[in-house]
Design a protein around this motif. Structure first.
Motif, PDB file in Angstrom:
ATOM      1  N   ASN A 204      41.558  35.267  47.700  1.00 16.42           N
ATOM      2  CA  ASN A 204      40.349  35.628  48.432  1.00 16.42           C
ATOM      3  C   ASN A 204      39.124  35.363  47.570  1.00 16.42           C
ATOM      4  O   ASN A 204      39.191  35.436  46.330  1.00 16.42           O
ATOM      5  CB  ASN A 204      40.383  37.107  48.827  1.00 16.42           C
ATOM      6  CG  ASN A 204      41.362  37.384  49.942  1.00 16.42           C
ATOM      7  OD1 ASN A 204      41.547  36.560  50.845  1.00 16.42           O
ATOM      8  ND2 ASN A 204      42.020  38.531  49.887  1.00 16.42           N
ATOM      9  N   ASN A 205      38.032  35.066  48.235  1.00 17.21           N
ATOM     10  CA  ASN A 205      36.753  34.867  47.559  1.00 17.21           C
ATOM     11  C   ASN A 205      35.887  36.105  47.806  1.00 17.21           C
ATOM     12  O   ASN A 205      35.438  36.323  48.933  1.00 17.21           O
ATOM     13  CB  ASN A 205      36.061  33.617  48.101  1.00 17.21           C
ATOM     14  CG  ASN A 205      34.742  33.335  47.412  1.00 17.21           C
ATOM     15  OD1 ASN A 205      34.206  34.172  46.681  1.00 17.21           O
ATOM     16  ND2 ASN A 205      34.205  32.147  47.646  1.00 17.21           N
ATOM     17  N   PRO A 206      35.659  36.929  46.793  1.00 16.39           N
ATOM     18  CA  PRO A 206      34.901  38.167  47.026  1.00 16.39           C
ATOM     19  C   PRO A 206      33.470  37.930  47.498  1.00 16.39           C
ATOM     20  O   PRO A 206      32.845  38.829  48.056  1.00 16.39           O
ATOM     21  CB  PRO A 206      34.925  38.859  45.656  1.00 16.39           C
ATOM     22  CG  PRO A 206      35.195  37.767  44.676  1.00 16.39           C
ATOM     23  CD  PRO A 206      36.063  36.785  45.386  1.00 16.39           C
ATOM     24  N   LYS A 207      32.964  36.716  47.296  1.00 15.35           N
ATOM     25  CA  LYS A 207      31.613  36.388  47.728  1.00 15.35           C
ATOM     26  C   LYS A 207      31.561  35.784  49.132  1.00 15.35           C
ATOM     27  O   LYS A 207      30.471  35.513  49.636  1.00 15.35           O
ATOM     28  CB  LYS A 207      30.961  35.429  46.722  1.00 15.35           C
ATOM     29  CG  LYS A 207      30.760  36.021  45.337  1.00 15.35           C
ATOM     30  CD  LYS A 207      30.061  35.032  44.423  1.00 15.35           C
ATOM     31  CE  LYS A 207      29.832  35.636  43.039  1.00 15.35           C
ATOM     32  NZ  LYS A 207      29.148  34.685  42.135  1.00 15.35           N
ATOM     33  N   ASN A 208      32.720  35.559  49.710  1.00 18.00           N
ATOM     34  CA  ASN A 208      32.747  34.937  51.036  1.00 18.00           C
ATOM     35  C   ASN A 208      33.683  35.726  51.955  1.00 18.00           C
ATOM     36  O   ASN A 208      34.893  35.508  51.962  1.00 18.00           O
ATOM     37  CB  ASN A 208      33.215  33.486  50.933  1.00 18.00           C
ATOM     38  CG  ASN A 208      33.099  32.749  52.263  1.00 18.00           C
ATOM     39  OD1 ASN A 208      32.785  33.351  53.288  1.00 18.00           O
ATOM     40  ND2 ASN A 208      33.355  31.460  52.247  1.00 18.00           N
ATOM     41  N   PRO A 238      34.541  27.844  40.496  1.00 14.55           N
ATOM     42  CA  PRO A 238      33.586  28.242  39.446  1.00 14.55           C
ATOM     43  C   PRO A 238      33.980  27.736  38.064  1.00 14.55           C
ATOM     44  O   PRO A 238      33.117  27.367  37.261  1.00 14.55           O
ATOM     45  CB  PRO A 238      33.615  29.777  39.508  1.00 14.55           C
ATOM     46  CG  PRO A 238      34.058  30.095  40.888  1.00 14.55           C
ATOM     47  CD  PRO A 238      35.055  29.030  41.230  1.00 14.55           C
TER      48      PRO A 238
END
Length: 273
Positions: A204-208, A238
């Motif tokens: 999962n992408n915590p920013k998306n 990143p």
């Protein structure tokens, strides 16, 4: 064959919302008593949510980080091509000329163009989408003969594909029922002995909040095939961007020695004959 999210699983925002998914009739579904602002209380609402997300992506400044000429993107493309070529050779075979292929959520057609470069016959390829503007870009960039379909997988014949692929499509779908419907639709189109291919996110992408990871156990539950291939690949974006100015050997070595840092996977499963 870009790994960027905007090209994957896009949904049309110009009225072609008949869905990439085979859905039950409205009469067969339970009454919807969920709040109106729930993002995933029905397949239709899930599709509308995805459409809103991708409308924000198209043409946005965020796309600059996925530009084709960026060193990290060039390296990602090369890594992906190496893994994909080995998996296809070991499953579909080294001669792609006779393979019938369906690319679900084909975007602008990059995956199909890669297959053509590797020997696939354009007339045997189908790209499906729910957003017509993506197909309008795909057609002139791709060899003549490829068939483009805007709409539901239900329009495609059953047992008609040797390979059916979904590249960063499942992670765009948050609703589990809708994921299962897409998987069932793909399995229906696949011939016995054919292969389903998924390229997607491991984490999962915590920013998306608009994407959700896809696990191997989830894919295994979708498709009851006994022969499978699973490979992790690509350093997390990143990290790859931070290392872009260093020699390629540094990135290659880190990706080889630190599997947990790989953010994506390629999965293939064969439909029993």
């Amino acid at each position: 064959m870009s790994a960027r999210k905007p090209d994957a699983g896009s949904l049309r925002d110009d009225g072609c919302m008949d869905a990439q998914l085979d859905q039950p009739n409205k009469q067969e579904r339970a009454p919807d008593n969920s709040p109106d602002d729930s993002p995933d209380d029905s397949p239709e609402r899930e599709q509308e949510r995805i459409a809103r997300v991708y409308r924000g992506w198209h043409g946005g400044a965020a796309l600059a980080r996925y530009a084709w000429h960026r060193p990290d993107i060039v390296l990602q493309q090369a890594m992906r091509a190496r893994v994909l070529s080995r998996m296809l050779a070991a499953t579909v075979g080294t001669d792609l000329a006779k393979a019938s292929v369906v690319d679900v959520g084909c975007g602008t057609g990059g995956f199909l163009r890669q297959l053509i470069d590797w020997g696939a016959t354009p007339g045997n390829l189908v790209g499906t989408e729910l957003q017509q503007d993506r197909l309008d870009l795909a057609a002139p960039r791709t060899a003549n003969g490829v068939r483009w379909h805007c709409g539901s997988l239900a329009a495609l014949p059953a047992a008609s594909a040797d390979l059916i692929a979904a590249n960063t499509v499942f992670s765009s779908i948050l609703d589990q029922e809708v994921r299962q419907q897409l998987a069932a639709g793909m399995w229906r189109v696949l011939r016995p002995g054919g292969w389903s291919l998924v390229f997607d996110f491991r984490y999962n992408n915590p920013k998306n909040p608009h994407v959700r990871r896809v696990t191997r156990s989830e894919l295994d539950s979708f498709w009851p095939g006994e022969r499978q291939q699973y490979r992790t690949l690509l350093l997390a974006p990143p990290i790859s961007r931070a290392l872009a100015g260093l020699p390629v050997l540094v990135t290659e070595t880190l990706a080889a020695l630190a599997p947990p840092l790989r953010s994506h996977f390629l999965y293939m499963v064969q439909k029993p004959g």
